[in-house]
Design a protein around this motif. Structure first.
Motif, PDB file in Angstrom:
ATOM      1  N   ARG A  38       0.835  -1.212   0.000  1.00 15.65           N
ATOM      2  CA  ARG A  38       0.000   0.000   0.000  1.00 15.65           C
ATOM      3  C   ARG A  38       0.866   1.257   0.000  1.00 15.65           C
ATOM      4  O   ARG A  38       0.531   2.245  -0.673  1.00 15.65           O
ATOM      5  N   LEU A  40       3.783   1.540  -1.377  1.00 10.82           N
ATOM      6  CA  LEU A  40       4.281   1.669  -2.744  1.00 10.82           C
ATOM      7  C   LEU A  40       3.189   2.182  -3.681  1.00 10.82           C
ATOM      8  O   LEU A  40       3.449   3.014  -4.563  1.00 10.82           O
ATOM      9  N   LEU A  41       1.967   1.709  -3.488  1.00  8.79           N
ATOM     10  CA  LEU A  41       0.853   2.167  -4.311  1.00  8.79           C
ATOM     11  C   LEU A  41       0.593   3.659  -4.102  1.00  8.79           C
ATOM     12  O   LEU A  41       0.374   4.400  -5.071  1.00  8.79           O
ATOM     13  N   ASP A  44       3.110   5.616  -5.887  1.00 10.23           N
ATOM     14  CA  ASP A  44       2.817   5.589  -7.321  1.00 10.23           C
ATOM     15  C   ASP A  44       1.722   6.597  -7.676  1.00 10.23           C
ATOM     16  O   ASP A  44       1.829   7.335  -8.663  1.00 10.23           O
ATOM     17  N   ARG A  48       1.967   9.889 -10.126  1.00 10.27           N
ATOM     18  CA  ARG A  48       1.041  10.092 -11.237  1.00 10.27           C
ATOM     19  C   ARG A  48       0.330  11.443 -11.128  1.00 10.27           C
ATOM     20  O   ARG A  48       0.180  12.167 -12.130  1.00 10.27           O
ATOM     21  N   ARG A  71       9.211  -5.141  -5.504  1.00  6.77           N
ATOM     22  CA  ARG A  71       9.163  -4.538  -6.841  1.00  6.77           C
ATOM     23  C   ARG A  71       8.312  -5.380  -7.790  1.00  6.77           C
ATOM     24  O   ARG A  71       7.531  -4.855  -8.578  1.00  6.77           O
ATOM     25  N   GLY A  74       4.728  -4.960  -6.860  1.00  6.35           N
ATOM     26  CA  GLY A  74       4.298  -3.631  -7.273  1.00  6.35           C
ATOM     27  C   GLY A  74       4.060  -3.550  -8.768  1.00  6.35           C
ATOM     28  O   GLY A  74       3.077  -2.956  -9.210  1.00  6.35           O
ATOM     29  N   VAL A  79       2.238  -0.579 -10.481  1.00 11.40           N
ATOM     30  CA  VAL A  79       3.143   0.472 -10.008  1.00 11.40           C
ATOM     31  C   VAL A  79       4.289   0.601 -11.007  1.00 11.40           C
ATOM     32  O   VAL A  79       4.929  -0.387 -11.359  1.00 11.40           O
ATOM     33  N   ARG A  80       4.555   1.818 -11.437  1.00 12.52           N
ATOM     34  CA  ARG A  80       5.641   2.037 -12.380  1.00 12.52           C
ATOM     35  C   ARG A  80       6.993   1.950 -11.669  1.00 12.52           C
ATOM     36  O   ARG A  80       7.071   2.093 -10.448  1.00 12.52           O
ATOM     37  N   ARG A 135      -5.631  -3.691  -6.330  1.00 12.83           N
ATOM     38  CA  ARG A 135      -5.365  -2.252  -6.467  1.00 12.83           C
ATOM     39  C   ARG A 135      -6.650  -1.454  -6.288  1.00 12.83           C
ATOM     40  O   ARG A 135      -6.679  -0.460  -5.552  1.00 12.83           O
TER      41      ARG A 135
END
Length: 241
Positions: A38, A40-41, A44, A48, A71, A74, A79-80, A135
């Motif tokens: 979460r 990491l999200l 992201d 954005r 990673r 993600g 997640v980029r 997500r």
């Protein structure tokens, strides 16, 4: 302009106080679990939203444990890529640094974006669950509130995601229409107000049901909002006759 709550003070502040100045977003994690995912999200989403506002962003991931696994999870979640935080250092002249941290986790100097824990029910949301469904489930709850992920939460998110993807694929066959100005303002107003993804999703639910909107406008609205949400809502284009 995006405003975000600084977890140190509880106050809303400008996420990018210098217009078009480089902003560093650093996600601080400690292993692979739903809470760290979460974090990491949220990082992201922050990247954005800043980029949608024209702000250049340097995205970093910092942590000591299970970085490769995090990673990979993600990436599956949409997640980029983030650069490695420990080896990148600083010194690029960034105008702002935003640290995305879990509650009770690291407390780096500077502005902090807090993320509440994610708890599990009987089923493991990281095992056998469509990452896009997870997500959406995470986006549907305020990031500063502890949430529990289980079969009901994931089931609701899966139903909504499937319905929206089918609808977007069908709307794509209709004549294109621009995103209505009031709808665009509602979307931007939501995500620029402390990354309020719950409100963003509420706008999409309203657009879905509005009898006065052309299907072409619905399509463009969902495609526009997905630049922030990252749900791949246009995935099924071309699959419907």
């Amino acid at each position: 302009m995006l405003r975000i709550t600084d977890a140190r003070t509880g106050q809303l502040v400008d996420a990018a106080p210098t217009r078009r100045g480089l902003t560093r977003v650093e996600a601080h994690t400690d292993g692979l679990d739903p809470t760290n995912l979460r974090v990491l999200l949220v990082a992201d989403l922050l990247v954005r939203a800043l980029e949608l506002g024209g702000t250049p962003v340097w995205a970093l991931l910092t942590g000591e444990r299970q970085q490769a696994e995090l990673r990979a999870a993600g990436a599956a979640l949409g997640v980029r890529p983030f650069e490695e935080g420990r080896s990148s250092g600083t010194g690029l002249g960034e105008a702002q640094v935003l640290h995305v941290v879990s509650e009770g986790g690291e407390t780096p100097d500077g502005m902090r974006v807090g993320v509440a824990p994610v708890r599990r029910e009987a089923s493991d949301p990281l095992d056998g669950t469509d990452p896009a469904v997870l997500r959406l489930a995470l986006l549907a709850h305020p990031r500063n509130e502890t949430m529990t992920v289980g079969p009901a939460t994931l089931g609701d998110a899966g139903d909504t995601l499937g319905r929206w993807r089918r609808a977007v694929a069908a709307w794509a066959h209709r004549p294109s229409r621009p995103v209505p100005d009031p709808v665009r303002a509602d979307l931007r107003g939501a995500w620029e107000d402390d990354l309020d993804t719950v409100r963003v999703l509420s706008v999409l639910h309203a657009v879905e049901k509005d009898p006065d909107l052309a299907d072409g406008a619905r399509f463009e609205t969902y495609a526009y909002a997905d630049r922030l949400l990252g749900l791949d809502l246009t995935r099924d284009l071309g699959t419907l006759a």
